[in-house]
Design a protein around this motif. Structure first.
Motif, PDB file in Angstrom:
ATOM      1  N   MET A1073       5.834  49.527  67.035  1.00  0.00           N
ATOM      2  CA  MET A1073       6.476  49.290  68.292  1.00  0.00           C
ATOM      3  C   MET A1073       6.423  47.669  68.483  1.00  0.00           C
ATOM      4  O   MET A1073       7.270  46.809  69.004  1.00  0.00           O
ATOM      5  CB  MET A1073       4.877  49.150  69.654  1.00  0.00           C
ATOM      6  CG  MET A1073       5.084  50.754  70.075  1.00  0.00           C
ATOM      7  SD  MET A1073       2.995  50.952  71.234  1.00  0.00           S
ATOM      8  CE  MET A1073       3.663  50.567  72.019  1.00  0.00           C
ATOM      9  N   ALA A1074       5.746  46.933  67.648  1.00  0.00           N
ATOM     10  CA  ALA A1074       5.787  45.633  67.854  1.00  0.00           C
ATOM     11  C   ALA A1074       7.597  45.440  66.899  1.00  0.00           C
ATOM     12  O   ALA A1074       8.207  44.134  67.377  1.00  0.00           O
ATOM     13  CB  ALA A1074       5.212  44.709  66.888  1.00  0.00           C
ATOM     14  N   ALA A1076      10.023  46.985  67.132  1.00  0.00           N
ATOM     15  CA  ALA A1076      11.277  47.642  68.081  1.00  0.00           C
ATOM     16  C   ALA A1076      11.589  46.334  69.373  1.00  0.00           C
ATOM     17  O   ALA A1076      12.106  46.295  69.566  1.00  0.00           O
ATOM     18  CB  ALA A1076      10.615  49.152  69.483  1.00  0.00           C
ATOM     19  N   ASP A1077      10.164  45.789  69.799  1.00  0.00           N
ATOM     20  CA  ASP A1077       9.353  44.603  70.237  1.00  0.00           C
ATOM     21  C   ASP A1077      10.529  43.498  70.108  1.00  0.00           C
ATOM     22  O   ASP A1077      11.552  43.148  70.580  1.00  0.00           O
ATOM     23  CB  ASP A1077       8.851  44.505  70.841  1.00  0.00           C
ATOM     24  CG  ASP A1077       7.513  45.445  71.979  1.00  0.00           C
ATOM     25  OD1 ASP A1077       8.758  46.126  72.237  1.00  0.00           O
ATOM     26  OD2 ASP A1077       6.454  45.066  72.110  1.00  0.00           O
ATOM     27  N   SER A1078      10.650  43.442  69.327  1.00  0.00           N
ATOM     28  CA  SER A1078      11.193  42.338  67.950  1.00  0.00           C
ATOM     29  C   SER A1078      12.833  42.636  68.205  1.00  0.00           C
ATOM     30  O   SER A1078      13.456  41.518  68.667  1.00  0.00           O
ATOM     31  CB  SER A1078      10.720  42.095  66.838  1.00  0.00           C
ATOM     32  OG  SER A1078      10.987  41.156  66.136  1.00  0.00           O
ATOM     33  N   SER A1080      14.619  44.189  70.200  1.00  0.00           N
ATOM     34  CA  SER A1080      14.774  44.358  71.666  1.00  0.00           C
ATOM     35  C   SER A1080      14.971  43.343  71.755  1.00  0.00           C
ATOM     36  O   SER A1080      16.492  42.549  72.179  1.00  0.00           O
ATOM     37  CB  SER A1080      14.232  45.073  72.557  1.00  0.00           C
ATOM     38  OG  SER A1080      14.192  45.364  73.602  1.00  0.00           O
ATOM     39  N   LYS A1081      14.532  42.315  71.515  1.00  0.00           N
ATOM     40  CA  LYS A1081      14.922  40.830  72.229  1.00  0.00           C
ATOM     41  C   LYS A1081      15.647  40.233  71.766  1.00  0.00           C
ATOM     42  O   LYS A1081      16.524  39.331  72.109  1.00  0.00           O
ATOM     43  CB  LYS A1081      12.970  40.046  71.432  1.00  0.00           C
ATOM     44  CG  LYS A1081      13.545  38.461  71.751  1.00  0.00           C
ATOM     45  CD  LYS A1081      12.251  38.111  71.312  1.00  0.00           C
ATOM     46  CE  LYS A1081      12.402  35.805  71.853  1.00  0.00           C
ATOM     47  NZ  LYS A1081      11.409  35.565  71.146  1.00  0.00           N
ATOM     48  N   HIS A1084      19.201  41.141  72.516  1.00  0.00           N
ATOM     49  CA  HIS A1084      19.739  40.969  74.351  1.00  0.00           C
ATOM     50  C   HIS A1084      20.046  39.882  74.045  1.00  0.00           C
ATOM     51  O   HIS A1084      20.824  39.130  74.592  1.00  0.00           O
ATOM     52  CB  HIS A1084      18.141  40.516  74.546  1.00  0.00           C
ATOM     53  CG  HIS A1084      18.106  40.041  76.097  1.00  0.00           C
ATOM     54  ND1 HIS A1084      19.120  41.083  77.140  1.00  0.00           N
ATOM     55  CD2 HIS A1084      17.701  39.053  76.959  1.00  0.00           C
ATOM     56  CE1 HIS A1084      18.200  40.824  78.387  1.00  0.00           C
ATOM     57  NE2 HIS A1084      17.750  39.230  78.133  1.00  0.00           N
TER      58      HIS A1084
END
Length: 1098
Positions: A1073-1074, A1076-1078, A1080-1081, A1084
């Motif tokens: 999850m961490a 994936a967040d990275s 995604s950032k 963006h």
């Protein structure tokens, strides 16, 4: 592989020294040593050695209890010393030891679960895991305030009932080994009106048809049927006599009690007021109808039912008091017949083996297993006459006390089949035709394929050959040496001629040549027997006899004490000054043995005069006897050697040595110890007068009491020569000036070497070692050719002292220039009773070593080991090239030159318990382990090393302990050991039947978890018992078995592992999850960067 240059070592470099302060190794430059390019490659290093026990054979010493798993078919026996022996099929054995050493009072199997509960006299209980090849303790529980007297574990239950001396019953969870809060107190179990304490709990069992009803027997004679659910007594059954045991009928309506007055009482559970029947199996029934006379206590009774026919009732004890001196008996009552089976030894315990493990089914007994003090007997209940099964275990080692032991590894392959073929004819007849029912376990998958033979000598004159290959033990052949002698003699004659008080045929030492199969035996009555092996039966009309006078010498002014009893003497030097053969033995007469004159020319034993029928196997060739000389008895023989290639036997004692030609049946040499030295010899010693001491053979036959007092332990270098006629050839005595003055022969070696320093060609020799550390070289001159050998005499001449060492000589060996052992020459075996043509075909003398190159001044190494040090001498220059002080504070009991990993070393066993090995020829210390801190005389007398890292000793009067000092064997031990547990389906429970299920007549189950668990019963007092986790820990729990205990334990472990895996999965999910967040950032940010730009601006 390490390379040693002898020239450099001799030029002043010191050899490797021992790490201990008591051991040192040194080498000094000597003239006439090998040249610089003569190097010895030593392959052995410290990493080749490791010491560990492998297997224990024999009958469990001082047994105290036993148990049997009817599904796994495994037997467990506990002893008074805390040992545990487990037996399965033939060859499946295991030994365990409780650390406390307390007696095992009771054993309980967790049937078909690979676990065993042991209760000890120190009030501790232990859970053993049998699912691993070396069983280990999982849990222990030590009671602090109460003494354990009885245990009971119901089939397929995890709750163990423990009765105590105070009359209370505690309950233990065998999974966790924790106490339940449920306790049955004695004052609640008995009637309130009872004013006296009922005594210890002697029996606990649950009703076969109702698990909720517990039968409790108290010593005073009260039996209580306790309701576990209501926590009160349902019924109480009273009898005036003390109770020893209780047995149920499988339907749960009746039980039987055995009592101290020899009676059996039968009770109906619903009629507690009066017993249904009282019988006295061995009591005499008075005619007037009175009560039978009391008998001895019936210690145990078992009641077993069958579907067809009458039930069996088996009991021990209960004999009439007028049968004083009668042996212990087991009584089997079946219908109207009563069989009384006499046992050779007192009965410790017995178990009736049945087809089913379920107590609520017809038992169908098929055998009775009887544990005696010195034997294990299995009786077949299915055959008329109740024959016994042939025991496949090696439990007869102690049939007569063991007096000496030898171990041969990697011997000729054809030996074991040859010994088995002649030994199979000696087997007893009349055994049961069924197979041995204790058939559990599996053999190990060992890689050892070399033949191993153990030879044991016994106090009754018998010798047993054992097949010890692949960690098993099986008797091959038994030789009775006493058959050579007359048995029937008057007490007067025995007292006049014997030099021992009992066991006159006892074996003192033996020498065996595996290649030629020659056997030479020395007995305690100063006799030597020479045997040949033959496959044909023969009748010997006259046993060949040779009598030898070995006479004591006295220094000027000394003379034997004329007064007092004429008794045997201690070792002393001297012998008759010239070789001589005595006249034929004379029959003892009143004149020759009376006070009118000293006894003379009398042998201690009388050789058989009638024809001797000799079965195939070992057949006596010659009997040599030492005789009384001028009132002095013959001294015990301390050393012995035989060489089949030379046809010679040599033996020695405190008077000197004698060489016998057994081919010509002639005495070649009879020489005193002092005559071995030349007149100018610096080691020459003057003899002294002997001191008279009475000998007793009983001192060496281990008593059954197993005393371990300080007198029983090793004193000085086998100083038991004074009171032990079985003193081995490795014995000497260096504890006092008086003993130092006596010199005995302690070791021999036949070899082909250089008799003198100037010799350039090898020839037959004899090395003689003494208790004073002297090594003397004797040259042998053999006539050439077979015909001349049988007609011309053998020449013998002493070449003087070669070297001297500290302490008595223990062993000697010869190496060639490359460090390879030069074994004594031998003649290949041939059948002495075969035809002449067959003899010529099979008689092949092993070729002698070819004359070595004259370019090398020294072509051999003589390896000499004493009680204190080892030396290596270069031959023929007889210069010392290596020296090692083995021990300063102790002394070596046994030393052997053995083969290990294709090389050779010296293996030593010290009186302080250390086992050491030294490399050859440089004498580097390779192994030093403190193995046995305290050594008793039994171990000292029987310890022996053999090739390939094997050794053994008699650890008790009935057991042989085998050990290994080889790293390779230790690494492979797990594969070699047998497996006790094998997966077996538990038999199906008995069918309740339609009507019993409909009307509730079947077995009633009980939810013990609700009753005894912490929820229902609470916690037990912490001060009552202490829980001790076993060394096996969680690893042992992973090995726990299918069944109630195993499944729950495995489930708990599985839950722990599942929780751990779930935790790991959660961590991985969080990391993803961490990530994936990275991602995604970053995506963006990239989108914002290029959002307003045209494609051509990118």
């Amino acid at each position: 592989m390490k390379k040693f240059n002898i020239r450099k070592v001799l030029d002043g470099l010191t050899a490797a020294s021992s790490s201990s302060s008591s051991s040192s190794s040194s080498a000094t430059a000597q003239p006439g040593t090998p040249r610089e390019n003569d190097a010895v490659h030593e392959a052995l290093q410290s990493e080749h050695f490791q010491l560990c026990k492998t297997v224990r054979h024999g009958f469990p010493y001082q047994p105290s209890s036993m148990a049997f798993d009817p599904v796994q078919k495994i037997l467990a026996v506990g002893t008074q010393t805390g040992a545990l022996r487990l037996f399965g099929r033939a060859g499946v054995e295991c030994f365990c030891q409780h650390e406390s050493g307390a007696a095992v009072i009771q054993l309980q199997f967790l049937i078909n679960e690979g676990a065993l509960v042991s209760a000890l006299a120190d009030d501790s209980i232990h859970m053993w895991n049998l699912r691993q090849k070396i069983p280990a303790i999982l849990h222990s529980l030590k009671f602090n305030r109460e003494r354990i007297t009885y245990c009971h574990l119901p089939f397929q239950s995890k709750w163990l009932y423990i009765g105590t001396e105070r009359g209370n019953i505690h309950i233990v969870n065998v999974e966790s080994f924790t106490l339940s809060g449920y306790v049955i107190m004695w004052n609640k179990a008995i009637e309130l009106s009872t004013k006296t304490h009922p005594g210890p709990v002697v029996h606990i069992s649950d009703n076969p048809m109702d698990e909720g009803k517990l039968l409790i027997g108290f010593e005073c004679g009260i039996v209580v049927l306790w309701d576990l659910k209501s926590k009160k007594a349902d019924c109480r059954y009273n009898y005036d006599e003390a109770i020893h045991s209780v047995a149920w009928h499988h339907e749960g309506k009746q039980f039987i009690c055995s009592h101290s007055d020899g009676t059996l009482t039968t009770w109906n559970i619903r009629v507690p007021a009066k017993s249904a029947q009282i019988i006295t199996p061995h009591g005499k029934q008075p005619k007037d109808g009175k009560k039978p006379e009391p008998c001895k206590p019936i210690l145990k009774v078992e009641y077993k039912t069958t579907r067809v026919g009458d039930p069996f009732m088996v009991l021990s004890g209960g004999l009439s008091y007028d049968t004083v001196g009668r042996r212990a008996c087991l009584t089997v009552m079946h219908g109207k017949s009563t069989a009384v089976l006499e046992m050779d030894f007192p009965i410790v315990d017995f178990l009736t083996l049945c087809e089913t493990p379920y107590p609520n089914d017809f038992q169908e007994p098929y055998a009775v297993l009887v544990l005696l003090e010195k034997d294990l007997v299995l009786i077949d209940l299915g055959q008329i006459g109740y024959p016994i099964f042939e025991n496949p275990y090696p439990l007869s080692i102690h049939e007569s006390p063991v007096t000496c032991c030898e171990y041969f590894v990697d011997c000729p392959a054809e030996l074991i089949p040859a010994l088995y073929s002649v030994g199979s004819r000696q087997k007893r007849q009349g055994y049961s035709k069924k197979e041995w029912p204790i058939s559990g376990g599996n053999w190990g998958q060992g890689t050892q394929s070399y033949p191993e033979i153990i030879i044991t000598g016994h106090a009754d004159g018998s010798i047993k050959f054992w097949d010890a290959s692949a960690l098993m033990l099986q008797v091959l052949y038994k030789l009775k040496t006493a058959k050579v002698f007359e048995k029937a003699r008057s007490k007067e004659e025995k007292a006049n001629t014997d030099i021992v008080e009992e066991d006159p045929f006892a074996i003192q030492t033996l020498c065996w040549c595996p290649e030629s199969r020659m056997l030479c035996v020395a007995g305690v009555s100063a006799h030597v027997l020479i045997y040949r092996f033959s496959k044909q039966e023969v009748t010997t009309e006259v046993v060949q006899l040779l009598e030898v006078r070995m006479q004591s010498e006295f220094s000027n002014g000394d003379s034997p004490d004329p007064g007092g009893e004429l008794t045997p003497t201690l070792p002393n030097p001297g012998a008759s000054p010239s070789p001589q053969e005595s006249e034929p033995p004379t029959q003892p007469s009143a004149g020759s043995n009376s006070s009118d004159g000293p006894r003379d020319n009398i042998a201690c034993l009388q050789v058989r005069s009638s024809p001797l029928k000799q079965s195939p196997g070992y057949q006596v060739e010659l009997v040599i006897q030492l005789v009384w000389v001028s009132g002095e008895p013959p001294q015990p023989i301390t050393s012995l050697a035989v060489n089949s290639s030379y046809g010679l036997v040599v033996f020695g004692n405190s008077n000197g040595l004698a060489v016998v030609d057994y081919l010509q049946k002639a005495l070649l040499l009879n020489m005193g110890t002092s005559e071995l030295y030349s007149p100018s010899d610096p080691y020459h010693r003057q003899p002294r007068s002997p001191r008279k001491v009475r000998q007793s053979s009983g001192g060496t036959c281990d008593s059954n009491e197993g005393s371990n007092t300080s007198e029983d332990r090793c004193k000085s270098p086998t100083s038991d020569a004074k009171d032990n006629p079985f003193t081995r050839s490795r014995s000497s005595s260096v504890t006092s000036i008086d003993r130092e003055s006596r010199e005995s022969i302690s070791a021999f070696l036949f070899c082909e070497s250089y008799p003198r320093k100037m010799d350039s060609v090898v020839s037959p020799c004899l090395l003689v070692g003494t208790t004073q550390g002297t090594v003397v070289m004797v040259a042998l001159s053999l006539p050439p050719g077979v015909d001349q050998r049988l007609q011309q005499p053998v020449g013998i001449s002493s070449c003087g002292t070669m070297v001297t060492l500290k302490g008595g000589i223990l062993t000697m060996a010869l190496l060639d220039a490359t460090g390879t052992l030069l074994p004594p020459s031998f003649e290949s075996w041939y059948d002495p009773n075969a035809s002449d043509e067959e003899k010529e075909k099979s008689r092949r003398r092993r070729p002698a070593s070819p004359p070595l190159s004259q370019e090398s001044p020294d072509a051999q190494f003589a390896v000499l080991c004493s009680e204190k040090q080892a030396k290596v001498m270069a031959m023929p220059s007889q210069t010392r090239v290596y020296k090692h002080n083995i021990t300063e504070s102790s002394f070596v009991l046994r030393a052997d030159v053995v083969q290990m990993a294709g090389a050779y070393c010296i293996a030593c066993f010290c009186a302080n318990g250390h086992i050491m090995t030294l490399s050859l020829p440089s004498l580097r210390p390779l192994l030093d382990v403190n193995y046995l801190p305290l050594t008793d005389m039994r171990i000292a007398r029987t310890f022996c090393f053999s090739n390939l890292g094997q050794a053994l000793y008699l650890t008790s009067p009935t057991e042989i302990q085998r050990i290994t000092y080889s790293q390779e064997t230790c690494d492979n031990r797990q594969e070699m050991l047998s497996e006790l547990f094998t997966p077996v389906e538990t038999p199906e429970a008995p069918n309740r039947g339609f009507f019993k299920g409909l009307f509730g007549g079947g077995a009633q189950s009980l939810d013990r978890e609700d009753l005894f668990g912490e929820t229902g019963a609470g916690k037990a007092s912490r001060s009552l018992a202490q829980h001790i986790p076993g060394p096996a820990g969680m690893e042992g729990m992973k090995c726990a078995a299918s069944g109630v205990v195993g499944d729950l334990a495995r489930a708990r472990i599985a839950l722990d592992e599942r929780g751990q895996k779930l935790g790991e999965l959660e961590d991985r999910t969080a990391a993803m999850m961490a990530s994936a967040d990275s991602f995604s950032k970053h995506a963006h940010d990239m989108m914002l960067k290029y959002k307003d730009k045209k494609w051509y601006q990118l």
